[in-house]
Motif scaffolding. Sequence first.
Motif, mmCIF file in Angstrom:
data_model
loop_
_atom_site.group_PDB
_atom_site.id
_atom_site.type_symbol
_atom_site.label_atom_id
_atom_site.label_comp_id
_atom_site.label_asym_id
_atom_site.label_seq_id
_atom_site.Cartn_x
_atom_site.Cartn_y
_atom_site.Cartn_z
ATOM 1 N N SER A 1 5.781 3.900 -4.688
ATOM 2 C CA SER A 1 5.581 4.183 -3.260
ATOM 3 C C SER A 1 6.878 3.965 -2.486
ATOM 4 N N GLU B 1 -4.345 2.565 -12.790
ATOM 5 C CA GLU B 1 -5.461 1.626 -12.895
ATOM 6 C C GLU B 1 -6.219 1.860 -14.195
ATOM 7 N N LYS C 1 -6.123 7.942 -13.491
ATOM 8 C CA LYS C 1 -5.617 8.378 -12.193
ATOM 9 C C LYS C 1 -4.571 7.403 -11.669
ATOM 10 N N THR D 1 5.085 0.649 -8.266
ATOM 11 C CA THR D 1 4.074 1.601 -7.796
ATOM 12 C C THR D 1 4.603 3.001 -7.502
ATOM 13 N N HIS E 1 -3.830 -2.913 -14.500
ATOM 14 C CA HIS E 1 -2.957 -1.759 -14.295
ATOM 15 C C HIS E 1 -1.890 -1.713 -15.382
ATOM 16 N N TRP F 1 -2.355 5.363 -9.077
ATOM 17 C CA TRP F 1 -2.588 4.825 -7.737
ATOM 18 C C TRP F 1 -2.005 5.753 -6.680
ATOM 19 N N ASP G 1 -10.246 -8.116 -10.285
ATOM 20 C CA ASP G 1 -9.560 -6.878 -9.938
ATOM 21 C C ASP G 1 -9.237 -6.089 -11.204
ATOM 22 N N ASN H 1 0.842 -1.190 0.000
ATOM 23 C CA ASN H 1 0.000 0.000 0.000
ATOM 24 C C ASN H 1 0.879 1.242 0.000
ATOM 25 N N HIS H 2 0.274 2.416 0.186
ATOM 26 C CA HIS H 2 1.010 3.667 0.008
ATOM 27 C C HIS H 2 2.189 3.819 0.951
ATOM 28 N N TRP I 1 1.836 3.877 -11.250
ATOM 29 C CA TRP I 1 1.025 2.661 -11.318
ATOM 30 C C TRP I 1 -0.409 3.104 -11.596
#
Length: 462
Positions: free
Chosen positions: A254, A400, A386, A252, A438, A388, A435, A221-222, A398
């Motif tokens: 992040s 979507e 947009k 990603t 990406h 991620w 899901d 996650n972030h 990353w």
Amino acid sequence: MLSKDSKAEQIAARIALSIDEGVLPKGTRLRSLRAAATAYNVSKNTVVEAYDRLIARGYVEPRHGAGYYVSGIRPRTDDPVRVRQAEAVDIATLLREQLEHSFTTRLGEGRPPPEWVEGSVLKSHLRNIASGQRGLFEHAYESPTGYLPLRETLSRTLDERSIAVRPQNILLTLGANHAFDLIIRQYLRAGDTVLTDSPGYYPLFAKLKLAGTRLVGVRRNHNGPDADDLASKAQSSGARFFFTQSLAHNPTGSSLTLGRAHDILRVAERLDLIIVEDDAFGDLMPASAARLAALDQLRRVIYVGTFAKILSASLRVGYVAASADIIGNLVNMKMLTIVNSSGYVERIVHAVLNDGHYRHHLKRLNGRVRDAQLSAVRALRKLGLKPWLEDVDGYYLWVELPEGLDDIELTRRAARESIFLAPGSVFEVDRIPGDPGHLRLNVAYVGDPRCANFFARELATS
């Protein structure tokens, strides 16, 4: 009708079965790409991917200018090495096919544009080599640990990152991928379960599959890897190794926060995990950024770095920093597999790092990356896409995809227009059905008008 998600695999399996059953004997010429595409009602790119899988598995051999033929070397279906090779190659089949060709726009590229990293900072040193600068190279076998002055420089660099490590605890490698290969060969065996970031670095996935390990993805996650997910999966699987990229994460963008880093290390301590921390963008990140190796001081963290993403992809120099016993084992594995790395190239990197221009190069590169990030996010917003995470570190966004757009099919359509995309599927260990798809986009190339035109058309029809 073949299912959308596995057309190439179903075609490959169908042909393999015909070969196994003797319907297609040795030396039989397979249908041409065009004829097979018509027969299976798929694109030529899908047939190329299916044939590539058959080649990787030993069923088919290509003959230049003559097509594809049933191989005389029939694979044993119970051969575990052959199976692992096929699984490893399958991960990167599509990207390999694309990377071997020339694309006008490389939106999915993993590296920065060459002009960003291979400019004046290298030219003077390469000129010295071309002119045979006296004393630059010595013609002799050297320490398998690598060129000592470079290891001393790296020791000082890591000290700035609060990682206390002596030169003898640093092993030079042929890039980060070679470092991963040494670690995997030394410490993992077929059947072992290994934890990795998901999404994560797909060439690492291929290496782990080739070794016969079972991959389990840890959600990202972030703020970095999900500590609760790591704990749950480590406990249920019995895994002992976790591979992660803390900063400027590929794909990603992040980066690990300090609080999350403490959480990860608490899990590792409680469940006796060894963490392999990839810091491929270390020189671009602040020395004070949260690094597991800095908090742990290499007790249960193996730290991997490289210069490929910052200096030049052609200078294959990376390194491992770890405890004395781990470095000793990896040195032996390095000697057994490649004998030694290139002292010539290590001297070039050492000269560059000790040149006053290198810090200026990093400052300029950081500025280019930041400007490209801001521009890329604006361009994607105009298209209705947009990321991620918008405020990223490093080269990647990353993104979507809207419902109805399949990342693999979109990548194939882009290839027909000479646009190289990196589909998200190859970065995910265990994508959950349903899901969204990406793409990993390189910020340096998002502003190309051809990309904007391509996405505008695709989004309008999705």
